[in-house]
Design an enzyme around this catalytic site. Structure first.
Site, short mmCIF file in Angstrom:
data_model
loop_
_atom_site.label_atom_id
_atom_site.label_comp_id
_atom_site.label_asym_id
_atom_site.label_seq_id
_atom_site.Cartn_x
_atom_site.Cartn_y
_atom_site.Cartn_z
N MET A 1 1.37 -1.22 0.06
CA MET A 1 0.59 0.04 0.22
C MET A 1 0.97 1.34 0.11
O MET A 1 2.26 0.80 0.30
CB MET A 1 -0.79 -0.33 0.99
CG MET A 1 -1.49 -0.89 1.34
SD MET A 1 -3.36 -1.01 3.01
CE MET A 1 -3.56 0.23 2.09
N HIS A 2 0.20 1.93 -0.33
CA HIS A 2 0.53 3.86 -0.08
C HIS A 2 1.90 4.13 -0.80
O HIS A 2 1.98 5.07 -1.07
CB HIS A 2 1.41 3.49 1.06
CG HIS A 2 0.85 3.03 2.46
ND1 HIS A 2 -0.91 3.59 2.54
CD2 HIS A 2 1.37 2.93 3.62
CE1 HIS A 2 -1.23 2.91 4.01
NE2 HIS A 2 -0.69 1.88 4.21
N ASP B 1 -2.51 -4.41 0.43
CA ASP B 1 -2.55 -6.20 1.10
C ASP B 1 -3.07 -6.67 2.51
O ASP B 1 -3.54 -7.57 2.11
CB ASP B 1 -1.06 -5.97 0.48
CG ASP B 1 -0.17 -5.67 1.42
OD1 ASP B 1 -1.00 -3.47 2.26
OD2 ASP B 1 1.01 -4.39 1.62
#
Length: 513
Positions: free
Chosen positions: A81-82, A240
């Site tokens: 992520m991110h 995830d």
């Protein structure tokens, strides 16, 4: 025969897994790539590496299984992520991706908080400004590389870059988008307020979907690159952690998962959004339509283990290779030869700063209590215990928010270690279970793909049929009291060192960048 494909774009590798509709693994393949750290606290990857790994593993899986690609009914995507992926007008990346564990954006977090307002930011995005989140990375590029920002035409997350390469569509879904800090999390839509305050054009963002919705189909070009057939549906998928939660059956309240991957995550399902007003834990949209989740994140869980293993246990890794065995099994035995408490040694797993509960980009790893009697194996066990201490911090906050589990599902690579699972049971003082899936992330998005393509009715019923509890470990009375005492010291260490972490960060910025 019908099949579903789950693709997990991780930090160290991309793994593709082929499942039948009973959720059983038919075959899998993984391909690895590097993470670059050009400066202290920075972390970047080349999106091209992700795509090469995805295409390679898809081809390998289809070939190994010997199936007709037409029998693949849907594809689900999971991913780290991110991460910030910026594409130019030619739809190629204009710079390397700044990924989730990068810690360069402390000033941008202050800027975001000032522009949006601290309370308003938590009200809308359910989280305070964090160095790991995508919004602060976007602002960093605006502030420090304006010429690159001006070239940007689309902003995607890591898994959504793979979606673009597969389908030609610019899209994301609510669970992963929650971690960008541009989403109105309670309303499950882009926040016009935040985007306006940060002067980010919404046209840069992908179209927003629920995780089970079809976002596009495999193009002819992608089919040729991956050994697939044109037209296979690709659903939203999930970040995830939400993907792993689906693959572990965390789709109703009362069951929690604890995942030891590169990071460590304690994850709980919520029927309604609940927000920690202190910003210590993260509330995101779940991959289950109409649901949310709360999670606490330890930045360097498996990363701490990998750092120690790769730098200090090369001979053990070599021995394992000569014996044709998994080096982690041998290393587990070595750690297991050390008594609980690592002979009085405590490790703080802050290699890349921390998110829960400290929200501190400056803190760093520490061995506390080191003496001449300690050996390498003591440090190894202390690393493993320190990771669980940190995850216990996360669990404590989730309990404060009103969720107390009857048992916890262990997930991620760390769940393969009986020793690590026993540490979790002893330190968290909760039964630790494992289920019948060793591929929770890929299974989770395969289930989402099955729902989106009509193979399954809905996420909850699919999980009920597919995911079964396999084994569990309970808290040891022998270790309980010891860990309680050591955990008290562990909790005090950050408070004692907080100012020193900040001072060291200034020295690093002055002399070591």
């Amino acid at each position: 025969m019908s099949y579903l494909l789950g693709i997990d774009i991780g930090t160290s590798s991309t793994k593709t897994v082929l499942f039948n509709v009973a959720g059983e693994v038919i075959t899998s393949a993984a391909d690895f790539y590097p993470m670059e750290q050009p400066k202290n606290g920075w972390a970047e990857q080349d999106p091209g590496d992700w795509w090469n790994a995805a295409a390679t593993t898809i081809r390998e899986v289809v070939a190994k299984a010997g199936i007709n690609p037409k029998d693949i009914k849907g594809i689900g995507l999971s991913g780290q992520m991110h991460g910030l992926v910026m594409l130019g007008k030619d739809n190629k990346p204009v710079r390397k991706s700044i990924i989730w564990c990068d810690q360069r954006t402390a000033l941008e977090c202050e800027q975001i908080t000032s522009l949006v307002g601290a309370d308003k930011l938590i009200e809308i995005t359910a989280n305070p400004a964090l160095t790991g989140f995508t919004a602060s990375k976007i602002m960093w590029v605006k502030n420090n590389q304006p010429e690159i920002y001006d070239k940007c035409r689309k902003i995607l997350l890591p898994k959504d870059y793979i979606r673009f390469k597969l389908t030609g569509e610019f899209a994301t879904e609510v669970s992963d988008a929650s971690g960008m800090q541009l989403l109105d999390v309670p309303k499950r839509q882009w926040s016009n307020y935040v985007l306006e305050k940060l002067d980010i054009n919404q046209d840069l963002l992908g179209r927003l979907y629920e995780s089970v919705e079809v976002t596009g189909t495999v193009t002819k070009e992608a089919a040729e690159a991956c050994g697939l057939c044109e037209g296979i549906p690709v659903v939203g998928g999930a970040g995830d952690q939400a993907a792993s939660a689906i693959g572990n059956g965390i789709v109703k309240e009362g069951v929690i998962s604890a995942t030891i991957g590169t990071s460590g995550v304690v994850f709980a399902h919520l029927d309604k959004p609940a927000i920690d007003k202190l910003g210590r834990a993260h509330t995101f949209c779940h991959a289950v339509p109409g649901a949310w989740h709360v999670m606490g994140v330890t930045q360097s869980a498996g990363l701490s283990y990998k750092w120690f293993r790769d730098n200090f246990m090369t001979s053990e890794k070599f021995t394992a290779e000569q014996l044709n065995t998994d080096p982690n099994i041998l290393i587990d035995k070595i750690a297991g030869s050390v008594p609980a408490g690592s002979n009085g040694l405590i490790y703080l797993p802050y290699l890349m700063g921390e998110r829960t509960p400290h929200l501190d980009a400056d803190c760093r790893g520490v061995f506390f209590g080191l003496s001449g009697m300690h050996e390498k194996k003591d440090l190894l066990r202390a690393v493993m215990e320190g990771v669980v201490f940190s995850m216990n911090d996360c669990l404590g906050i989730i309990r404060e928010m009103g969720t107390s589990p009857n048992y916890i599902y262990a997930a991620g690579g760390g769940a393969n270690s009986p020793l690590w699972r026993q540490m979790m049971a002893d330190i968290m003082q909760t039964e630790i279970a494992v289920n019948n899936s060793s591929e929770s992330g890929a299974l989770g998005v395969a289930i989402l793909a099955g729902v989106g393509s009509g193979v399954y009715k809905d996420v909850v019923s699919a999980c009920s049929n597919i995911i079964k509890r396999r084994d569990s470990q309970i808290c040891s009375d022998k270790n309980k009291n010891l860990y309680e005492e050591m955990y008290k010291i562990y909790m005090n260490l950050y408070k004692s060192l907080k100012k020193d972490f900040a001072s060291l960060a200034k020295i690093n910025q002055k002399f070591f960048v």
